[in-house]
Design an enzyme around this catalytic site. Structure first.
Site, short mmCIF file in Angstrom:
data_model
loop_
_atom_site.label_atom_id
_atom_site.label_comp_id
_atom_site.label_asym_id
_atom_site.label_seq_id
_atom_site.Cartn_x
_atom_site.Cartn_y
_atom_site.Cartn_z
N ASN A 252 -6.67 1.72 2.72
CA ASN A 252 -7.43 2.96 2.75
C ASN A 252 -7.00 3.93 1.66
OD1 ASN A 252 -8.66 1.90 4.99
ND2 ASN A 252 -7.62 3.23 6.47
N GLN B 160 1.56 -5.27 6.02
CA GLN B 160 1.99 -5.10 4.65
C GLN B 160 3.32 -5.82 4.44
OE1 GLN B 160 1.77 -0.96 3.45
NE2 GLN B 160 -0.10 -0.66 4.60
N GLU C 147 -6.49 -8.64 4.21
CA GLU C 147 -5.69 -7.87 5.18
C GLU C 147 -5.68 -8.66 6.47
OE1 GLU C 147 -5.98 -3.70 6.05
OE2 GLU C 147 -6.57 -3.22 3.98
N GLU D 61 0.84 -1.20 0.00
CA GLU D 61 0.00 0.00 0.00
C GLU D 61 0.87 1.24 0.00
OE1 GLU D 61 -3.67 2.14 2.48
OE2 GLU D 61 -2.84 0.23 3.17
N ASN E 278 -12.29 -0.91 -0.75
CA ASN E 278 -11.60 -1.33 0.47
C ASN E 278 -12.36 -0.84 1.69
OD1 ASN E 278 -8.98 -2.13 2.00
ND2 ASN E 278 -9.39 -0.04 2.70
N GLU E 279 -12.71 -1.76 2.58
CA GLU E 279 -13.30 -1.45 3.88
C GLU E 279 -14.39 -0.37 3.78
OE1 GLU E 279 -10.26 -0.62 6.77
OE2 GLU E 279 -9.45 -2.66 6.68
N TYR F 85 -6.90 -7.68 12.46
CA TYR F 85 -5.58 -7.49 13.06
C TYR F 85 -5.64 -7.99 14.49
CZ TYR F 85 -4.50 -4.61 9.01
OH TYR F 85 -4.30 -4.17 7.73
#
Length: 539
Positions: A112, A386, A332, A67, A212-213, A284
């Site tokens: 993001n 990442q 992710e 990213e 994304n999200e 996460y």
């Protein structure tokens, strides 16, 4: 037994800390010479059957996210000012380390970042590319690394590209135009522009993420579940009209704590599940309360998360009377809890969430990868977020890098888990945790490739103080022997690597156990991750 029992003995092991590898046998010999009996041990049994299979392991579960955030791209994979950069500006040492991990797919450009990204900014001559404010991370984006550079980088790694399209500030037409630019032969506007920019042959990108999200209020262009599903469905329609061969990933919930989970997932799947091939999961893990016992049982939460979204897929499929299969893309995932902050103060390549990973973090990463194997029937893509500097297994400075503790489970799984995931029967002691209740002391997964006869077993001893003697029993045909084994362990769950001490926590080869008929026994020290490769007669 108190936690300081082993700590009190640790000075006895100082010669072993200097002379690696450390094995349970060596430790036992040291204790015997001091007249101490090693009694703090437990036993477990793992039953294996190469015919009892969960599913075929997709190589795409060994993927990463690159990213435009912090120093992942600039001063990470792309750093023309570094003495280690090649003529393209790619860091040669980073390329080598990433190849050692053996990533098979790379998600790009976010994250993001993508919800405000204009893909055209990263095309054409670098001197003409615009500098823009990245509103997601409050940074300055120079666009010196863009679409063509990423495609060359992914090709160099041997990884498939997975493009995330902007469904935040972007339109469905922008998404279709991107597919035309990447995948269509010359003869129309955007494919001709690609040729003008130096790439006449289509790139043939297969995988695209539809935003994304988008469930998160922090996301630029945030939508509710109905609004997102309707926009993503129409984007999918246009994109597949451009190229019917592409495979699409829709946004699932960004985490399990958000109020809309799992209703978001059910709604999106019911409204557009037939238009996609994959549905995303993000998560996460962390140890903010310093509860290591619970942290080391995180895989119980990972499996519950996967089971919940798999159930949502089945419900949507049944409700829509559909015959279309959708699989999971856990695109992710990582450990992240020590560093906070998403404010780049409008700098180029600011230092953002450069987490230093320790031994317990590596053991959780190993369990996450084992979860992918245990859910091989439904999880077909996974991308650690990442790949460099930003909560990453590799950290760089201008003229060097070091490998974090999490590098080693990633490398060992990616290079040795292949073929089919095996459905193991594990019998192990159970201990209580504050967050997840009872958790088995042993976390285990295994793979077997019938074409090559190669097997791999992945074991984590979650205990902080207790060794575990594990008996492996093959119920069908035992292997002919073992070919290699590795282990990482230590007395301190907070031990970590650094530029000054890059090898404080690594994986080292171990002495291979002997087969006794259809079984063998090996000893796992506390806080350890062990990999054992076996050789079977090919089918």
């Amino acid at each position: 037994m108190p936690d300081d029992w082993l700590r009190g003995l640790w000075p006895l092991f100082s010669p072993l800390r200097r002379a690696k590898p450390q094995t349970a046998h060596q430790i036992s010999l040291v204790l015997k010479t001091k007249g101490i009996a090693l009694t703090n041990r437990a036993t477990a049994t793992v039953f294996l059957n190469t015919e009892r299979r969960i599913g075929e392991i997709s190589p795409l579960i060994f993927g990463g996210l690159a990213e435009h955030m912090g120093r992942c791209i600039y001063e990470g994979i792309y750093d023309p000012a570094s003495p280690l950069a090649d003529k393209r500006g790619f860091r040669s040492d980073v390329l080598k380390a990433l190849k050692d991990i053996n990533y098979r797919i790379l998600r790009y450009p976010g994250g993001n970042f993508v919800s405000g990204h204009r893909w055209q900014d990263g095309t054409g001559p670098r001197s003409e590319r615009p500098r823009r404010r990245d509103l997601a991370w409050r940074s300055v984006e120079t666009n010196q690394f863009g679409l063509h550079e990423f495609m060359e980088f992914a090709q160099e790694l041997g990884a498939l590209p997975m493009w995330a399209v902007n469904l935040g500030t972007g339109s469905i037409q922008d998404a279709a135009d991107l597919v035309e630019y990447l995948n269509l032969p010359v003869g129309t506007s955007f494919s001709d522009l690609r040729a003008k920019n130096g790439q006449k042959k289509p790139y043939g990108v297969q995988y695209f993420c539809l935003g994304n999200e988008m469930d998160g209020p922090w996301q630029l262009g945030h939508l509710d579940a109905v609004g997102y599903a309707d926009k993503a469905r129409e984007a999918a329609k246009l994109m597949k009209l451009m190229d019917p061969e592409i495979k699409l990933v829709a946004c699932g919930s960004s985490n399990t704590d958000i109020a809309t989970y799992p209703e978001w997932d059910r709604t999106v799947l019911e409204r557009m599940g037939d238009e996609i091939e994959y549905f995303s999961m993000h998560a996460y893990a962390g140890n903010r309360t310093d509860d290591t016992d619970s942290f080391l049982a995180s895989s119980l939460h990972f499996e519950d998360h996967a089971n919940t979204i798999a159930a949502a897929i089945r419900i949507a499929k049944a409700k829509n009377r559909s015959k279309h299969d959708v699989y999971l893309s856990w695109d992710e995932w990582n450990v992240w809890y020590k560093t906070e902050g998403d404010d780049g103060n409008w700098q180029e390549a600011p230092h953002l969430i450069e987490e230093v990973f320790n031994l317990e973090d590596a053991l959780v990463v190993a369990q996450w990868l084992s979860t992918f194997l245990r859910k091989a029937d439904i999880i077909k893509i996974a991308c650690i977020a990442q790949i460099v500097n930003v909560i990453a297994p590799i950290m760089t400075k201008e003229d060097a890098l070091f490998k974090q503790t999490t590098f080693y489970p990633l490398m060992l799984f990616s290079n040795h888990a292949a073929g089919h995931s095996l459905d193991l029967l594990v019998q192990a002691p159970v201990h209580d945790t504050k967050m997840y209740g009872g958790a088995a002391q042993l976390d285990a997964s295994a793979s077997f490739d019938p074409e090559t006869g190669r097997g791999a077993l992945f074991l984590v001893n979650r205990s902080q103080t207790q060794s575990l003697d594990v008996t492996l029993k093959w119920e069908d045909v035992a292997p002919e022997g073992f070919t290699q084994g590795w282990q990482m362990s230590g007395h301190d769950p907070k031990a970590h690597n650094s530029f000054e001490q890059p090898d404080e926590v690594t994986a080292h080869e171990i002495e291979l156990p002997a087969l006794e008929g259809p079984q063998t026994t090996l000893s796992l020290p506390p806080l350890s991750f062990t990999v054992l490769l076996s050789r079977h007669a090919p089918a």
